[in-house]
Design a protein around this motif. Structure first.
Motif, PDB file in Angstrom:
ATOM      1  N   GLU A   4       5.674  -3.216  -7.165  1.00 14.96           N
ATOM      2  CA  GLU A   4       5.700  -2.035  -6.292  1.00 14.96           C
ATOM      3  C   GLU A   4       5.567  -2.447  -4.821  1.00 14.96           C
ATOM      4  OE1 GLU A   4       6.502   0.888  -6.927  1.00 14.96           O
ATOM      5  OE2 GLU A   4       5.812   1.999  -5.150  1.00 14.96           O
TER       6      GLU A   4
ATOM      7  N   LEU B  71       8.049  -1.686  -1.684  1.00 17.88           N
ATOM      8  CA  LEU B  71       7.626  -1.016  -0.444  1.00 17.88           C
ATOM      9  C   LEU B  71       8.078  -1.804   0.792  1.00 17.88           C
ATOM     10  CD1 LEU B  71       3.976   0.112  -1.337  1.00 17.88           C
ATOM     11  CD2 LEU B  71       6.015   1.545  -1.169  1.00 17.88           C
TER      12      LEU B  71
ATOM     13  N   LYS C 258      11.904  -1.525   1.124  1.00 21.40           N
ATOM     14  CA  LYS C 258      12.255  -0.188   1.617  1.00 21.40           C
ATOM     15  C   LYS C 258      12.125  -0.110   3.139  1.00 21.40           C
ATOM     16  CE  LYS C 258      10.678   3.791  -0.111  1.00 21.40           C
ATOM     17  NZ  LYS C 258       9.839   4.667  -0.955  1.00 21.40           N
TER      18      LYS C 258
ATOM     19  N   GLU D  42       0.255   0.447  -1.411  1.00 20.95           N
ATOM     20  CA  GLU D  42       0.395   1.120  -0.096  1.00 20.95           C
ATOM     21  C   GLU D  42      -0.649   0.587   0.883  1.00 20.95           C
ATOM     22  OE1 GLU D  42       0.358   2.683  -2.955  1.00 20.95           O
ATOM     23  OE2 GLU D  42       2.323   3.681  -3.053  1.00 20.95           O
TER      24      GLU D  42
ATOM     25  N   ARG E 144       0.375  -2.874   1.971  1.00 14.97           N
ATOM     26  CA  ARG E 144       1.498  -2.769   2.928  1.00 14.97           C
ATOM     27  C   ARG E 144       0.972  -2.373   4.312  1.00 14.97           C
ATOM     28  NH1 ARG E 144       4.680   2.479   2.310  1.00 14.97           N
ATOM     29  NH2 ARG E 144       2.618   3.119   3.023  1.00 14.97           N
TER      30      ARG E 144
END
Ligand code: CTP
Length: 398
Positions: free
Chosen positions: A23, A27, A30, A170, A173
């Protein structure tokens, strides 16, 4: 924006939380970052390289060379390519290896070759995280100038509950995003930092010194380097390990520190003097050990040069000068007077009033005064946090 076009080397070690790396990769991709994944052999038991190479759009690397093609994976090239090296998750085992400079895998060799910021996100079971060995390794790696993302609290794979979870993708990131914002804040700035005590010799075996450990100045130098500054640390005698990529000059006496600062001051954009410089030095440094022949002994001491005050006289408009003050009486008034007298932009005041603050401790309690008259009080904090409070204030003045 902060992540766009950034080159991220993502190291993955063998922990159940390795599944979150998929994941995390998504991220980054993206946000139009480039991701090169390096997995340890153990990590492959937890997540498939195919998943990660598909998400990162690049082959996943693990070894110094590809066993089938014989192709060499150049760790130096990978390290030079990276804008950041993130290892998430990093296990207790790999933390230990990095802390001691071992490199029998590609990931560890890339780590040792990196000059970019390095971010470590540990994940392990509660007791492993709390173990003195792990905590010492973390301290060491932090001291070397690496960033450490503290593990989250919660349910762990073992069934225990506590600290040790890999934070959600998240959160990692956003940490990386902040690193890119932060590491740019002092970019291009030359900063001179003094740290530690000075030793003033009496004879070949004795000196007059003080209890300064140098920890505050080293924390400032390390965090400046993390924010992209070009740091020179002028250090009195300390038992601290050098900080990776910070140019460090070792001096012993106040006179040597004066000369080292004077030589570099004109080129420095910012000078921070946290050293506990001796105010007096023995008039005579005896050639031979002083014998205990007399019932009493008087020493004549002469004033050393006040480095900070002298640099205050030479300071140009575009330079910032920061001093420290240790006061035991009328602290604020004395610090204000010192700030003015030495022509400083900021002064960091220690009072030694709080248990655990000041000389030798890992924590400090300071008040920061600026030349415009603003006074900011801070609670007792780690010296790293104190350094960052000071740098946040400085950042606004740049
Ligand atoms: N300092 C210096 N050179 C000296 C003495 C101190 O550069 N010879 C710097 C320290 O690095 C620190 C600040 O001055 O930033 C601390 O000053 P301090 O010793 O507390 O105060 P003094 O100005 O010496 O005044 P006093 O001893 O009267 O408090």
């Amino acid at each position: 924006m902060a992540l766009e076009g950034k080159k991220i080397v993502l190291g993955i070690c063998g922990s159940i939380s390795a599944y979150k790396a998929a994941e995390l990769t998504r991220l980054f991709i993206k946000k139009n970052a480039e991701v090169q994944i390096i997995m340890t052999e153990e990590a492959k038991a937890f997540i498939s390289p195919l998943t990660l190479s598909t998400l990162s759009k690049r082959p996943v690397l693990s070894h110094y060379y590809d066993k089938e093609s014989g192709e060499w994976n150049n760790h130096v090239k990978i390290a030079a390519w990276a804008d950041v090296l993130l290892i998430a998750p990093i296990t207790a085992h790999t933390l230990g290896k990095l802390a001691h400079g071992l490199c029998d895998t590609l990931l560890e060799a890339v780590y040792l070759s990196c000059t970019c910021p390095v971010v470590l996100s540990p994940a392990m079971d509660l007791d492993m995280w709390k173990h003195a060995a792990t905590q010492q390794n973390i301290q060491k790696l932090n001291h070397y100038g690496n960033f450490v993302i503290p593990p989250d609290r919660g349910e762990l794979a073992s069934g225990l509950s506590g600290e040790g979870r890999l934070p959600e993708p998240e959160k990692i990131r956003d940490f990386i995003k902040n690193i890119f914002l932060k590491t740019a804040s002092f970019k291009g700035k030359k900063v001179l930092v003094t740290a530690g005590p000075t030793y003033e010799p009496l004879d070949p075996v004795r000196f007059i010194g003080n209890h300064s450990s140098g920890k505050m100045g080293y924390a400032i130098a390390k965090n400046l380097q993390k924010r992209g500054a070009d740091v020179t640390l002028i250090s009195g005698p300390t038992s601290l390990n050098p900080i990776d990529t910070v140019e460090t000059l070792s001096v012993t006496t106040a006179e040597e520190m004066y000369k080292a600062v004077e030589k570099r001051f004109t080129k420095a954009d910012i000078t921070i003097m946290s050293a506990a410089v001796a105010d007096y030095t023995p008039k005579v440094n005896a050639d031979h050990k002083i014998k205990k022949e007399e019932a009493s002994l008087s020493l004549e001491l002469v004033k050393t040069k006040d480095i900070l005050a002298e640099m205050g006289k030479r300071k140009k408009k575009n330079q910032l000068l920061i001093g420290f003050a240790l006061e035991t009486q009328n602290a604020i008034e004395n610090a204000k007077a010192k700030l003015k007298r030495k022509n400083l932009d900021l002064i960091v005041l220690n009072t030694l009033e709080d248990e655990g603050a000041g000389f030798g401790y890992d924590t400090n309690q300071v008040t920061i005064l600026d030349k415009e008259g603003e006074i900011q009080n801070f609670p007792i904090k780690s010296k790293d946090d104190v350094a960052n409070d000071l740098l946040d204030i400085l950042e606004k003045r740049l």
